[in-house]
Design a protein around this motif. Structure first.
Motif, PDB file in Angstrom:
ATOM      1  N   GLU A   1       9.692  44.330  23.117  1.00 46.36           N
ATOM      2  CA  GLU A   1       9.661  43.138  23.881  1.00 46.36           C
ATOM      3  C   GLU A   1       9.542  43.396  25.284  1.00 46.36           C
ATOM      4  O   GLU A   1       8.615  42.983  25.825  1.00 46.36           O
ATOM      5  CB  GLU A   1      10.765  42.422  23.483  1.00 46.36           C
ATOM      6  N   ASN A   2      10.278  44.214  25.891  1.00 47.44           N
ATOM      7  CA  ASN A   2      10.167  44.523  27.283  1.00 47.44           C
ATOM      8  C   ASN A   2       8.906  45.318  27.734  1.00 47.44           C
ATOM      9  O   ASN A   2       8.715  45.386  28.966  1.00 47.44           O
ATOM     10  CB  ASN A   2      11.631  45.295  27.878  1.00 47.44           C
ATOM     11  N   ALA A   3       8.439  46.181  26.775  1.00 50.91           N
ATOM     12  CA  ALA A   3       7.268  46.828  27.036  1.00 50.91           C
ATOM     13  C   ALA A   3       6.153  45.858  27.380  1.00 50.91           C
ATOM     14  O   ALA A   3       5.300  46.114  28.294  1.00 50.91           O
ATOM     15  CB  ALA A   3       7.003  47.819  25.964  1.00 50.91           C
ATOM     16  N   LYS A   4       5.951  44.642  27.021  1.00 52.43           N
ATOM     17  CA  LYS A   4       5.108  43.720  27.075  1.00 52.43           C
ATOM     18  C   LYS A   4       4.945  43.454  28.841  1.00 52.43           C
ATOM     19  O   LYS A   4       3.707  43.124  29.072  1.00 52.43           O
ATOM     20  CB  LYS A   4       5.514  42.254  26.557  1.00 52.43           C
ATOM     21  N   ARG A   5       6.114  43.394  29.399  1.00 50.54           N
ATOM     22  CA  ARG A   5       5.713  43.345  30.832  1.00 50.54           C
ATOM     23  C   ARG A   5       4.778  44.530  31.621  1.00 50.54           C
ATOM     24  O   ARG A   5       4.290  44.217  32.379  1.00 50.54           O
ATOM     25  CB  ARG A   5       7.293  43.293  31.484  1.00 50.54           C
ATOM     26  N   PHE A   6       5.122  45.683  31.221  1.00 55.48           N
ATOM     27  CA  PHE A   6       4.485  46.819  31.708  1.00 55.48           C
ATOM     28  C   PHE A   6       2.862  46.584  31.152  1.00 55.48           C
ATOM     29  O   PHE A   6       1.909  46.838  32.275  1.00 55.48           O
ATOM     30  CB  PHE A   6       4.997  48.183  31.274  1.00 55.48           C
ATOM     31  N   PHE A   7       2.650  46.166  29.968  1.00 57.92           N
ATOM     32  CA  PHE A   7       1.190  46.081  29.488  1.00 57.92           C
ATOM     33  C   PHE A   7       0.454  44.900  30.301  1.00 57.92           C
ATOM     34  O   PHE A   7      -0.465  44.974  30.706  1.00 57.92           O
ATOM     35  CB  PHE A   7       1.047  45.644  28.065  1.00 57.92           C
TER      36      PHE A   7
END
Length: 94
Positions: free
Chosen positions: A77-83
């Motif tokens: 879920e939080n990786a979406k911000r990086f992408f």
């Protein structure tokens, strides 16, 4: 680095992000590695996991102790911000 990650966290995905992935390489840039875990981790757990991965990479895969590597460990879920903010990212597979 990916081998060390998979030794410690087998289900994680590993990406190169930031300047290296975007071909903005200079002598001052670090290598940003995004590690996406399948489980949620507390801040303390992320710090411990980062330490284990770096030690594994140095001890087993000859990563120099002064390699300019920055690990970013996030759940899916939080990786979406990086992408969403990355212009380009490279998935590392073995």
């Amino acid at each position: 680095m990916a081998r060390a990650v998979h030794d410690i966290e087998p289900n994680a995905e590993v990406y190169v992000i930031g300047g290296v992935a975007e071909d903005r390489i200079t002598v001052l840039i670090d290598i940003d590695i995004l590690i996406v875990t399948k489980r949620k981790l507390s801040g303390k757990e992320r710090k411990e996991l980062s330490k284990k991965i770096l030690i594994r990479a140095m001890d087993f895969y000859d990563l120099p102790f002064d390699a300019p590597v920055e690990l970013h460990i996030e759940d899916e879920e939080n990786a979406k911000r990086f992408f969403s903010i990355s212009k380009k990212f490279i998935k590392i597979t073995e």
